[in-house]
Each structure stands twice: as structure tokens, then as C-alpha cells.
Scaffold this motif. Structure first.
Motif, PDB file in Angstrom:
ATOM      1  N   GLN A  33       0.837  -1.204   0.000  1.00 43.77           N
ATOM      2  CA  GLN A  33       0.000   0.000   0.000  1.00 43.77           C
ATOM      3  C   GLN A  33       0.871   1.253   0.000  1.00 43.77           C
ATOM      4  O   GLN A  33       0.603   2.208  -0.732  1.00 43.77           O
ATOM      5  CB  GLN A  33      -0.953  -0.004   1.200  1.00 43.77           C
ATOM      6  CG  GLN A  33      -2.064  -1.031   1.074  1.00 43.77           C
ATOM      7  CD  GLN A  33      -2.878  -1.172   2.346  1.00 43.77           C
ATOM      8  OE1 GLN A  33      -2.665  -0.463   3.329  1.00 43.77           O
ATOM      9  NE2 GLN A  33      -3.818  -2.095   2.335  1.00 43.77           N
ATOM     10  N   GLU A  41       2.556   1.608  -3.367  1.00 44.16           N
ATOM     11  CA  GLU A  41       1.576   2.066  -4.350  1.00 44.16           C
ATOM     12  C   GLU A  41       1.347   3.574  -4.216  1.00 44.16           C
ATOM     13  O   GLU A  41       1.322   4.300  -5.204  1.00 44.16           O
ATOM     14  CB  GLU A  41       0.264   1.300  -4.126  1.00 44.16           C
ATOM     15  CG  GLU A  41      -0.529   1.067  -5.361  1.00 44.16           C
ATOM     16  CD  GLU A  41      -1.699   0.109  -5.149  1.00 44.16           C
ATOM     17  OE1 GLU A  41      -2.337  -0.175  -6.160  1.00 44.16           O
ATOM     18  OE2 GLU A  41      -1.980  -0.317  -4.014  1.00 44.16           O
ATOM     19  N   ARG A  42       1.225   4.041  -2.959  1.00 44.01           N
ATOM     20  CA  ARG A  42       1.026   5.484  -2.713  1.00 44.01           C
ATOM     21  C   ARG A  42       2.187   6.305  -3.231  1.00 44.01           C
ATOM     22  O   ARG A  42       2.001   7.392  -3.768  1.00 44.01           O
ATOM     23  CB  ARG A  42       0.831   5.754  -1.206  1.00 44.01           C
ATOM     24  CG  ARG A  42      -0.590   5.594  -0.723  1.00 44.01           C
ATOM     25  CD  ARG A  42      -0.782   6.149   0.672  1.00 44.01           C
ATOM     26  NE  ARG A  42       0.176   5.688   1.662  1.00 44.01           N
ATOM     27  CZ  ARG A  42       0.061   4.549   2.371  1.00 44.01           C
ATOM     28  NH1 ARG A  42      -0.978   3.771   2.200  1.00 44.01           N
ATOM     29  NH2 ARG A  42       0.976   4.232   3.253  1.00 44.01           N
ATOM     30  N   THR A  59       2.408  -0.761  -9.007  1.00 44.21           N
ATOM     31  CA  THR A  59       1.016  -0.615  -9.411  1.00 44.21           C
ATOM     32  C   THR A  59       0.323  -1.966  -9.276  1.00 44.21           C
ATOM     33  O   THR A  59       0.939  -3.006  -9.520  1.00 44.21           O
ATOM     34  CB  THR A  59       0.919  -0.076 -10.861  1.00 44.21           C
ATOM     35  OG1 THR A  59      -0.443   0.099 -11.198  1.00 44.21           O
ATOM     36  CG2 THR A  59       1.575  -0.985 -11.863  1.00 44.21           C
ATOM     37  N   ARG A  60      -0.937  -1.926  -8.832  1.00 39.48           N
ATOM     38  CA  ARG A  60      -1.766  -3.126  -8.729  1.00 39.48           C
ATOM     39  C   ARG A  60      -3.141  -2.785  -9.285  1.00 39.48           C
ATOM     40  O   ARG A  60      -3.626  -1.666  -9.085  1.00 39.48           O
ATOM     41  CB  ARG A  60      -1.939  -3.575  -7.266  1.00 39.48           C
ATOM     42  CG  ARG A  60      -0.658  -3.983  -6.589  1.00 39.48           C
ATOM     43  CD  ARG A  60      -0.890  -4.613  -5.246  1.00 39.48           C
ATOM     44  NE  ARG A  60      -1.343  -3.644  -4.248  1.00 39.48           N
ATOM     45  CZ  ARG A  60      -1.679  -3.966  -3.007  1.00 39.48           C
ATOM     46  NH1 ARG A  60      -1.638  -5.196  -2.591  1.00 39.48           N
ATOM     47  NH2 ARG A  60      -2.072  -3.031  -2.158  1.00 39.48           N
ATOM     48  N   PRO A  61      -3.778  -3.745  -9.952  1.00 36.55           N
ATOM     49  CA  PRO A  61      -5.128  -3.467 -10.440  1.00 36.55           C
ATOM     50  C   PRO A  61      -6.096  -3.324  -9.263  1.00 36.55           C
ATOM     51  O   PRO A  61      -5.829  -3.844  -8.176  1.00 36.55           O
ATOM     52  CB  PRO A  61      -5.464  -4.707 -11.282  1.00 36.55           C
ATOM     53  CG  PRO A  61      -4.574  -5.783 -10.760  1.00 36.55           C
ATOM     54  CD  PRO A  61      -3.338  -5.098 -10.240  1.00 36.55           C
ATOM     55  N   THR A  62      -7.180  -2.608  -9.475  1.00 33.43           N
ATOM     56  CA  THR A  62      -8.166  -2.446  -8.402  1.00 33.43           C
ATOM     57  C   THR A  62      -8.961  -3.725  -8.189  1.00 33.43           C
ATOM     58  O   THR A  62      -9.451  -3.974  -7.100  1.00 33.43           O
ATOM     59  CB  THR A  62      -9.135  -1.288  -8.707  1.00 33.43           C
ATOM     60  OG1 THR A  62      -9.691  -1.480  -9.998  1.00 33.43           O
ATOM     61  CG2 THR A  62      -8.412   0.049  -8.642  1.00 33.43           C
ATOM     62  N   GLU A  63      -9.055  -4.542  -9.253  1.00 33.19           N
ATOM     63  CA  GLU A  63      -9.749  -5.827  -9.131  1.00 33.19           C
ATOM     64  C   GLU A  63      -8.850  -6.920  -9.676  1.00 33.19           C
ATOM     65  O   GLU A  63      -8.120  -6.714 -10.642  1.00 33.19           O
ATOM     66  CB  GLU A  63     -11.064  -5.805  -9.920  1.00 33.19           C
ATOM     67  CG  GLU A  63     -12.110  -4.902  -9.319  1.00 33.19           C
ATOM     68  CD  GLU A  63     -13.439  -5.015 -10.055  1.00 33.19           C
ATOM     69  OE1 GLU A  63     -13.688  -6.054 -10.694  1.00 33.19           O
ATOM     70  OE2 GLU A  63     -14.201  -4.047  -9.985  1.00 33.19           O
ATOM     71  N   LEU A 119      -4.048  -9.878  -6.457  1.00 32.65           N
ATOM     72  CA  LEU A 119      -3.788  -8.662  -7.237  1.00 32.65           C
ATOM     73  C   LEU A 119      -2.333  -8.683  -7.696  1.00 32.65           C
ATOM     74  O   LEU A 119      -1.420  -8.518  -6.885  1.00 32.65           O
ATOM     75  CB  LEU A 119      -4.041  -7.413  -6.390  1.00 32.65           C
ATOM     76  CG  LEU A 119      -5.458  -7.189  -5.877  1.00 32.65           C
ATOM     77  CD1 LEU A 119      -5.505  -5.963  -4.971  1.00 32.65           C
ATOM     78  CD2 LEU A 119      -6.419  -7.029  -7.036  1.00 32.65           C
ATOM     79  N   THR A 163       1.148  -7.528  -8.817  1.00 35.43           N
ATOM     80  CA  THR A 163       1.856  -6.270  -8.585  1.00 35.43           C
ATOM     81  C   THR A 163       2.984  -6.120  -9.594  1.00 35.43           C
ATOM     82  O   THR A 163       3.677  -7.080  -9.902  1.00 35.43           O
ATOM     83  CB  THR A 163       2.426  -6.242  -7.150  1.00 35.43           C
ATOM     84  OG1 THR A 163       1.376  -6.523  -6.235  1.00 35.43           O
ATOM     85  CG2 THR A 163       3.045  -4.904  -6.821  1.00 35.43           C
TER      86      THR A 163
END
Length: 150
Positions: A76, A79-80, A85-89, A96, A98
């Protein structure tokens, strides 16, 4: 057993010596990663993703020797800050996948150079033959211990 029969003699325990070497390596790596805003788990995560893009949280946690919860918190944060990057679904199932971003790759390049400098320092004084022997012996120990896991 020690000479008095009260337990392991730490002076002659290979397991203890390996743990001491591991601890010294970890401290040295943390020292060179800290100025880069990283710790070993952060670095391990980026390195794993560079070698195997698309790993899930669980796979990354296993590879970095941390819990899934610890890895999820790290992912997390990465990603911030734009490193991964990870898909939302999940495309399939619940995992997920990465991936490193260009920013994550740049961070990894700096960290890899720092970690390599620690490894070079650790191996100073060993001949190429000594290094090959050390690799062979350590791999053999790992294999022997893991055989008991199956």
C-alpha cells in the motif's frame, strides 16, 4: 552440547555462527538502505518484482520472509509513493498482481548498487575458490534442511 553438558557451545555451533553472519549482513544492508528510504523488506519486494513481475501479495510475503499483513502494508505504501502498481480488481481469483513502475525500477537500481557494495565487503578476503565453496556448502545445507519439510 557445551563442555558442562548444559546446552549448545556457541563457540563451535555452526547454526549460531550462521545466525550471527545473517544478523551482521542484515545490519550492514539496513545501514546502506536507510539513506535511500528503504529497509530490507522494501528492497526484497522491489527485487522480487523486478525478477518476477505480477507476483501476488502472498507470493511476495513468502519471498521476503514476512507475513501477508506486513507485505500488504508495504505494498500500500509503495503504491502510494508510485513505486508499484496493482489493479483495483483481481483479473483471476483474489490475487492482485503487482508490477514495478519506472519510479520503482529507479529506486531498485540505487538499492541494488548499495546491497552489492555490502556483499562485496562481506566477501573481501575470500578467493574465487572460497566463494564457490561457500555457495556450494550453503546450498547443500539449505537443501538438507528443506528435505525434512517435504
Amino acid at each position: 552440547m557445551s563442555q558442562d553438558g548444559a546446552g549448545v557451545d556457541l563457540e563451535t555451533s555452526l547454526g549460531y555462527l550462521l545466525k550471527e553472519a545473517s544478523s551482521a549482513l542484515r545490519v550492514a544492508m539496513e545501514e546502506v538502505l536507510r539513506p535511500l528510504g528503504m529497509n530490507i523488506t522494501h528492497y526484497s519486494c522491489l527485487e522480487l518484482l523486478a525478477q518476477r513481475p505480477g507476483l501476488s501479495n502472498s507470493e511476495l510475503a513468502r519471498g521476503a520472509f514476512v507475513t501477508r499483513q506486513t507485505m500488504n502494508v508495504l505494498l500500500q505504501a509503495l503504491e502510494r509513493d508510485g513505486s508499484v502498481t496493482r489493479p483495483t480488481e483481481a483479473p483471476v481469483g483474489k490475487a492482485l498482481p503487482t508490477r514495478l513502475t519506472p519510479r520503482g525500477r529507479r529506486s531498485l537500481e540505487k538499492a541494488s548498487a548499495a546491497v552489492r557494495s555490502v556483499e562485496v565487503r562481506m566477501l573481501t578476503g575470500l578467493t574465487e575458490a572460497d566463494r564457490a565453496t561457500a555457495f556450494r556448502i550453503l546450498r547443500s545445507m539449505i537443501h538438507s534442511l528443506r528435505e525434512g519439510d517435504t
